[in-house]
Write a protein that holds these residues in place. Structure first.
Motif, short mmCIF file in Angstrom:
data_model
loop_
_atom_site.label_atom_id
_atom_site.label_comp_id
_atom_site.label_asym_id
_atom_site.label_seq_id
_atom_site.Cartn_x
_atom_site.Cartn_y
_atom_site.Cartn_z
N ARG A 191 1.36 -1.77 -0.06
CA ARG A 191 -0.03 0.37 0.23
C ARG A 191 0.62 1.32 0.46
N ARG A 192 1.70 1.11 1.21
CA ARG A 192 2.45 2.72 0.91
C ARG A 192 3.22 2.42 -0.38
N GLY A 193 3.48 1.38 -1.08
CA GLY A 193 4.53 1.49 -2.13
C GLY A 193 3.72 2.03 -3.66
N LEU A 194 2.81 2.16 -3.29
CA LEU A 194 1.48 2.53 -3.91
C LEU A 194 1.00 4.12 -4.22
N GLY A 195 1.40 4.45 -3.15
CA GLY A 195 0.57 5.79 -2.48
C GLY A 195 -0.05 5.85 -2.11
N ILE A 196 -0.73 4.88 -1.44
CA ILE A 196 -2.46 4.91 -1.03
C ILE A 196 -2.37 5.02 0.23
N LYS A 197 -3.54 6.59 0.52
CA LYS A 197 -3.39 6.69 1.30
C LYS A 197 -4.47 6.45 2.36
N LEU A 198 -4.62 5.97 3.70
CA LEU A 198 -5.22 5.54 4.43
C LEU A 198 -6.66 6.78 5.41
N GLU A 199 -8.20 7.09 4.80
CA GLU A 199 -8.20 7.84 5.25
C GLU A 199 -9.32 6.77 6.78
N GLY A 200 -10.14 7.90 7.53
CA GLY A 200 -11.50 8.14 7.98
C GLY A 200 -11.06 8.26 9.52
N ASP A 201 -10.95 7.80 10.43
CA ASP A 201 -10.79 8.64 11.95
C ASP A 201 -9.55 8.17 12.15
N ILE A 297 -9.47 3.34 6.33
CA ILE A 297 -10.07 2.42 4.50
C ILE A 297 -8.86 3.49 3.41
N ALA A 298 -7.87 1.83 2.74
CA ALA A 298 -7.10 2.85 2.44
C ALA A 298 -8.12 3.69 1.10
N GLU A 299 -7.48 4.65 0.31
CA GLU A 299 -8.66 5.46 -0.36
C GLU A 299 -8.67 3.95 -2.01
N ALA A 300 -8.14 3.75 -2.11
CA ALA A 300 -8.29 3.02 -3.14
C ALA A 300 -7.64 1.14 -2.92
N PHE A 301 -8.41 0.79 -3.29
CA PHE A 301 -7.99 -1.76 -3.40
C PHE A 301 -7.05 -1.54 -4.13
N ARG A 302 -6.73 -1.35 -4.98
CA ARG A 302 -6.17 -1.09 -6.08
C ARG A 302 -5.70 -0.35 -7.28
N ASP A 303 -4.32 -0.49 -7.68
CA ASP A 303 -3.59 0.21 -8.58
C ASP A 303 -3.33 -0.57 -9.66
N ARG A 304 -4.11 -1.06 -10.84
CA ARG A 304 -3.44 -2.04 -12.73
C ARG A 304 -3.77 -2.60 -12.11
N ARG A 305 -2.51 -3.33 -12.10
CA ARG A 305 -2.41 -5.18 -11.34
C ARG A 305 -2.31 -5.15 -9.98
N PHE A 307 -3.27 -5.21 -6.45
CA PHE A 307 -4.80 -5.20 -5.34
C PHE A 307 -4.05 -4.98 -3.86
N LEU A 308 -5.50 -5.34 -2.70
CA LEU A 308 -5.14 -4.80 -1.19
C LEU A 308 -5.75 -5.84 -1.09
N ALA A 309 -5.49 -6.34 0.01
CA ALA A 309 -6.43 -6.95 0.83
C ALA A 309 -6.29 -6.75 2.13
N GLY A 310 -7.10 -7.17 3.60
CA GLY A 310 -7.38 -7.49 4.33
C GLY A 310 -6.97 -6.06 4.87
N ASP A 311 -6.35 -6.26 5.95
CA ASP A 311 -5.94 -4.95 7.16
C ASP A 311 -4.49 -4.29 6.43
N ALA A 312 -4.24 -5.06 5.00
CA ALA A 312 -3.53 -3.44 4.08
C ALA A 312 -4.96 -2.38 3.93
N ALA A 313 -6.08 -3.03 3.68
CA ALA A 313 -6.96 -1.86 2.87
C ALA A 313 -7.79 -1.27 4.05
N HIS A 314 -7.77 -1.91 5.19
CA HIS A 314 -8.75 -1.42 6.02
C HIS A 314 -8.47 -2.04 7.61
N LEU A 315 -8.72 -0.95 8.35
CA LEU A 315 -8.20 -1.01 9.85
C LEU A 315 -9.42 -0.43 10.85
N TRP A 316 -9.84 -1.44 11.51
CA TRP A 316 -10.35 -0.83 12.95
C TRP A 316 -11.07 -1.34 13.92
#
Ligand SMILES: Cc1cc2nc3c(=O)[nH]c(=O)nc-3n(C[C@H](O)[C@H](O)[C@H](O)COP(=O)(O)OP(=O)(O)OC[C@H]3O[C@@H](n4cnc5c(N)ncnc54)[C@H](O)[C@@H]3O)c2cc1C
Length: 551
Positions: A191-201, A297-305, A307-316
């Motif tokens: 996720r960090r390598g793709l530059g995808i940010k986590l957003e939420g509370d 939650i990751a602002e995106a779950f995918r960048d082309r080829r 994908f993110l799944a599980g805790d890489a994509a969301h935390l609560w």
């Protein structure tokens, strides 16, 4: 650099999500490689304890459920939730969930009558992961590379290339695949390598968590054992989870808003207060597992080829015990989509459904967990001051606190809505018919065949579970055997679209199914329904395999 290791899908992370994804992809004929920084057999942190009904249904299909069901607490150890003045104190209330021996015979549990062949299970990640790992390791199409850390990756038109470093030798190795899936947990390198940010509370709760060994504790209880025991104590609010039902326990101390420094809080004092034991009681600290509650939650779950799944994509916060279970639902969604494309019967456009379907559900589930956390925080701060008193008033205070605690929490410990209620309402692959989806809450849901909902489970008159009868791919459920479904079968064949027809003979069907035909997807969500085939069967098939979205 040694020669490249090639697979169709490269998974980073052999946690529960990566392992489940690998198992399902392999079952669908896909070659998978997993890189995992831990050694084979290294224990994970003792985090997750609750395996949802939906996840158990997945494990049943993958052939792992029976083994998992037999792991965890001893067979006669109740999976109940108890509310007491302290672990060794007086009991104020109890949510009954049967022990695994009685799981399918005792119908009085809070979740015992759910419409599923697999009720939830309580087993710690410490025991769950090695079972999954062994199954994956024995699966011919999967290669696991342990002690390899992902250091970098890049993607081109046709493939992804990753570089992993052997953590023992320092040697670097290149891996290539058509797709890469980041199942690498909360601090995801992918996720960090793709530059995808986590957003939420941000931070909204802090929990001082201590994993202890105390074999003498179990005998000090005044009441029947429980999987989770809360201490309703005006000073320390916490709970104790039985990990092996013998000597290992996880103790959570919920910090007050003014206690924001983990180390400044008297850990030993809080453990003794939550347990209700004196200074002579001895225990061994195995590890400290302090955690912070957030909703991200990751602002995106995918960048082309990729994908993110599980805790890489969301935390609560683990209220309702749904972090891993949500990740397993991600894996089950992504798996069949990837396999559909890699096996050649769907264009790459089918992969757009992953984010379109999973992101909104993730957002909903995260809010449900968050509002449960807020409700529970309010309840915790309102423990009556006289709860420890002797006499009638003390008795009444305990009964009332127990009643409120059970009422507040039954929906998280028997979260029927989270299991069966969620639906995909904005998918490019589902043939909606304009009907409204029934709403769901944490604890409630309505079975429905509105496209996008979970296929309602039923038992065949011969005792089989519908879910055991469903094929691994698309299954057309036919409730009237006189209906000719030939044109749909022909259209499916023309596109190489895997479809089986299943005639359903069940007394339960009339109450649950309002149409004569229902098309179940590989992940048991309704793709389409009707009393007759559509006029253009080929168009429906093209819709379901993402070919219309493409044009
Ligand atoms: C206190 C607590 C209680 C919980 N209770 C529950 C519960 O009851 N039910 C529930 O569903 N969930 C629960 N959860 C959440 C659950 O533990 C997580 O959601 C789950 O572990 C996520 O699984 P995962 O496979 O996505 O990630 P992880 O379990 O974090 O696995 C990620 C894997 O990736 C590996 N990895 C990371 N980076 C790299 C890299 N660069 N290279 C190679 N490998 C890498 C790691 O070693 C790890 O094995 C709880 C969490 C906590 C903190």
């Amino acid at each position: 650099m040694p020669s490249e290791r090639v697979s169709s899908v490269l998974i980073v992370g052999a946690g529960p999500v990566g392992l489940t994804l690998a198992l399902d992809l392999a079952r669908r004929g896909i070659e998978v490689a997993i890189i995992e920084q831990r050694r084979k057999g290294d224990a994970p942190d003792p985090k997750c304890n609750h395996v949802s009904s939906r996840s158990m249904e997945v494990f049943r299909r993958l052939g792992v459920a029976a083994k998992l069901r037999n792991a965890g607490l001893p067979e006669d150890y109740p999976h109940a939730i108890a509310y007491r003045t302290a672990f060794t104190g007086r009991e104020c209330g109890r949510i009954h969930i049967p022990c695994r021996r009685d799981r399918f015979t005792d119908r009085t549990g809070a979740d015992s009558n759910w419409p599923t062949p697999e009720l939830p299970h309580r087993v710690n990640q410490l025991m769950l992961e090695p079972i999954l790992f062994d199954y994956v390791a024995a699966t011919p199409r999967v290669k696991i590379y342990n002690r390899v850390e992902l250091v970098s990756f890049s993607q081109g038109e046709d493939q992804v290339t990753a570089v992993g470093r052997d953590l023992d030798t320092g040697e670097v190795q290149s891996y290539s695949a058509r797709y890469l899936i980041g199942c690498d947990g909360a601090r995801s390198t992918v996720r960090r390598g793709l530059g995808i940010k986590l957003e939420g509370d941000g931070e909204f709760m802090r929990v001082q968590a201590t994993f202890i060994r105390a074999p003498q504790l179990i005998a000090q209880q005044q009441h029947e054992r429980a999987w989770m025991t809360y201490s309703l104590n005006p000073k320390w609010n916490g709970n104790v989870i039985a990990i092996d039902g013998r000597e290992r326990w996880m103790i959570f101390n919920y910090l007050r808003p003014d206690q924001f420094d983990f180390d400044a809080v008297d850990r030993d004092g809080s453990i003794r207060a939550i347990l209700g034991v004196g200074p002579d009681f001895t225990y061994e600290v195995v590890s400290k597992q302090d955690w912070i509650g957030r909703r991200l939650i990751a602002e995106a779950f995918r960048d082309r080829r990729i994908f993110l799944a599980g805790d890489a994509a969301h935390l609560w916060a683990p209220l309702a015990g749904y972090g891993m279970n949500a990740g397993i639902a991600d894996a089950m969604n992504l798996s069949w989509l990837l396999a559909a494309h890699l096996n050649g019967w769907a264009p790459a456009a089918i992969l757009d459904a992953y984010e379109a379907e999973r992101w909104p559900i993730t957002e909903q589930v995260s809010h449900l967990a968050m509002s449960q956390a807020e409700e529970e925080t309010r309840r915790r701060s309102a423990v009556p001051a006289n709860i420890l008193d002797e006499g009638v008033e003390g008795e009444q205070a305990r009964a009332e606190a127990g009643r409120v605690a059970c009422e507040t929490n039954i929906k998280q410990f028997a979260a029927a809505g989270l299991n069966f209620g969620y639906f995909y309402d904005s998918s490019p692959l589902i043939a909606y018919d304009g009907s409204a989806h029934p709403t769901y809450t944490l604890g409630t849901f309505t079975s429905s065949t509105v496209p996008g909902c979970r296929v309602p489970h039923l038992w065949f008159d011969d005792g089989r579970s519908l879910y055991d009868a469903l094929g691994p791919e698309y299954t057309l459920l036919r409730f009237d055997p006189s209906l000719d479904v030939g044109p749909l079968a022909t259209a499916a064949q023309k596109r190489g679209f895997p479809l089986t027809v299943l005639d359903v003979v069940s007394r339960e069907a009339a109450a649950l199914y309002s149409t004569k035909l229902v098309l179940a997807r590989p992940d048991q969500h309704v793709a389409w329904r009707g009393d007759d085939l559509p006029g253009d069967s080929l168009r429906l098939i093209d819709h379901l395999r993402g070919a219309l979205a493409q044009s």
